[in-house]
Design a protein around this motif. Structure first.
Motif, mmCIF file in Angstrom:
data_model
loop_
_atom_site.group_PDB
_atom_site.id
_atom_site.type_symbol
_atom_site.label_atom_id
_atom_site.label_comp_id
_atom_site.label_asym_id
_atom_site.label_seq_id
_atom_site.Cartn_x
_atom_site.Cartn_y
_atom_site.Cartn_z
ATOM 1 N N GLU A 1 5.635 15.135 -3.610
ATOM 2 C CA GLU A 1 5.341 16.621 -2.395
ATOM 3 C C GLU A 1 3.517 16.458 -1.921
ATOM 4 O O GLU A 1 2.757 16.323 -0.678
ATOM 5 N N ASN A 2 3.529 16.450 -3.076
ATOM 6 C CA ASN A 2 2.006 17.492 -2.611
ATOM 7 C C ASN A 2 0.510 16.003 -2.083
ATOM 8 O O ASN A 2 0.081 15.603 -2.068
ATOM 9 N N CYS A 3 0.841 14.540 -3.038
ATOM 10 C CA CYS A 3 0.661 13.684 -3.052
ATOM 11 C C CYS A 3 -0.009 12.913 -1.899
ATOM 12 O O CYS A 3 -0.372 12.917 -1.610
ATOM 13 N N LEU A 4 1.970 12.870 -1.801
ATOM 14 C CA LEU A 4 2.067 12.768 0.017
ATOM 15 C C LEU A 4 1.988 12.634 1.247
ATOM 16 O O LEU A 4 1.202 12.369 2.622
ATOM 17 N N LYS B 1 -2.093 7.576 -2.802
ATOM 18 C CA LYS B 1 -1.526 6.242 -3.515
ATOM 19 C C LYS B 1 -1.187 5.979 -4.670
ATOM 20 O O LYS B 1 -0.074 5.233 -4.980
ATOM 21 N N ASP B 2 -1.174 7.272 -5.685
ATOM 22 C CA ASP B 2 -1.204 7.443 -6.866
ATOM 23 C C ASP B 2 -1.540 8.414 -7.124
ATOM 24 O O ASP B 2 -1.957 9.535 -6.671
ATOM 25 N N GLY C 1 0.689 -1.186 0.097
ATOM 26 C CA GLY C 1 0.066 -0.281 0.183
ATOM 27 C C GLY C 1 0.582 0.865 -0.019
ATOM 28 O O GLY C 1 0.358 1.953 0.707
ATOM 29 N N ILE C 2 2.140 1.263 -0.256
ATOM 30 C CA ILE C 2 2.886 2.317 -0.752
ATOM 31 C C ILE C 2 2.745 3.247 -1.773
ATOM 32 O O ILE C 2 1.676 2.827 -2.856
ATOM 33 N N PHE C 3 2.917 4.333 -1.876
ATOM 34 C CA PHE C 3 2.832 5.613 -2.434
ATOM 35 C C PHE C 3 3.808 5.246 -3.810
ATOM 36 O O PHE C 3 5.045 4.106 -3.298
ATOM 37 N N PHE C 4 3.199 4.754 -4.937
ATOM 38 C CA PHE C 4 4.011 4.919 -6.568
ATOM 39 C C PHE C 4 4.411 5.761 -7.179
ATOM 40 O O PHE C 4 2.637 5.425 -8.129
#
Length: 333
Positions: A291-294, A299-300, A114-117
């Protein structure tokens, strides 16, 4: 402040390190590489306090939030899997991998943990692509044909394990074709297609160095792509619809800070030049998107940036292109 770890000290890692350092929301916490001198030079050049001789040591560092993978194509999947096991967010260079088996294993690890990629098709993070998407949805009518070419005389510098021009350069027009078809024809149109490909094999490493691809999508859209790393420095990409055509006047795969230009031509009328201004180049936008996604807990990344399912669809086309080109190839380039 987002804390980055960088795997690899290649040219592309150097470029990304500059983009990370230029953002107020990020800093480089550590870098890892195999060559001690290059590692030391890289760390000194970018003011990085921690440098590791092993990739696992960097992935074990609790002070790192996100890992940038700037390793050769054939090492991407193993590095992503190991980073996912450590729970790190990942930005991994294109191409996703060098085989579909590797790509599927990579995707499974990302989903399991379930990580951001994000795959590093950085140009898709630039506002030039969002503008092109707006035009596709409103200005051309139904899309009928797409053509693209990327040529660069870089064969002396590429890693032979990267599997040749299709995975080094062809991924750019292929991924832009994917974005065009998905945007103009719907989410599932790209997967319904027939392909035919040709190629020349390099006498230096046996990989495909010149490649062409013809595609017919089941909705009737036709596409032709070409890629080479054996000559030239050239780009071209155009889309033709029933009402008009869109052409990139500046390199779509290296959009810059400043002016980026498109040409929109409604049939029977004078062409209109469209200028897209930006404060950052594609690498700078990519860093800020991560930066903004995290910060938002995603996750996407949102489109136009590639989501994991998009990266897998692009990889499926690259794999078919490479397989068919190898079957047709002649050596001597």
């Amino acid at each position: 402040m987002l804390r980055w770890g960088i795997l690899g000290t290649s040219f592309i890692s150097d470029t990304m390190a500059g983009a990370i350092s230029a953002s107020d929301g990020s800093r480089i916490e550590a870098v890892a590489g195999r060559d001690p001198q290059r590692l030391s030079d890289f760390a000194g050049r970018h003011g990085i306090a921690k440098h590791y001789s092993g990739y696992d040591a960097l992935l074990d560092d609790p002070d790192i939030d996100v890992v940038y993978i700037g390793l050769p194509n054939n090492m991407h999947h193993e590095a992503v899997i190991r980073a996912a096991e450590k729970g790190k967010a990942v930005l991994s260079e294109k191409s996703l991998a060098t085989t579909m088996a590797e790509a599927d294993a990579l995707a499974q690890a990302v989903r399991d943990r379930g990580i951001f990629f994000l795959e590093g098709l950085m140009y898709l993070c630039h506002p030039l692509m969002a503008k092109a998407g707006e035009i596709l949805q409103s200005g051309l009518g139904a899309i009928r044909s797409v053509s693209g070419l990327y040529a660069a005389d870089i064969w002396k510098f590429v890693n032979p394990m990267g599997k040749g021009t299709i995975f080094n350069l062809g991924c750019y027009p292929a991924s832009l074709l994917h974005y065009v078809i998905q945007t103009a024809c719907g989410q599932h149109a790209f997967s319904s297609r027939s392909t035919s490909a040709f190629g020349n094999a390099s006498s230096h490493d046996g990989n495909i160095c010149d490649a062409s691809l013809s595609v017919r999508f089941d909705n009737g859209v036709l596409a032709t792509l070409q890629s080479t790393d054996s000559f030239g420095m050239s780009f071209a990409f155009s889309i033709h619809g029933e009402r008009g055509a869109l052409r990139f006047l500046t390199n779509p795969w290296l959009p810059v800070a400043g002016e980026n230009r498109l040409e929109l031509c409604e049939y029977g009328r004078a062409p209109e030049e469209i200028v897209v201004l930006s404060d950052h180049d594609a690498f700078g936008h990519q860093v800020r998107l991560v930066e903004n996604c995290l910060k938002a807990g995603l996750k996407d990344a949102p489109r136009p940036a590639p989501q994991l399912t998009d990266s897998l669809e692009i990889m499926s086309l690259l794999s078919a292109w490479d397989d068919q080109a190898r079957l047709s190839s002649t050596s001597g380039a």
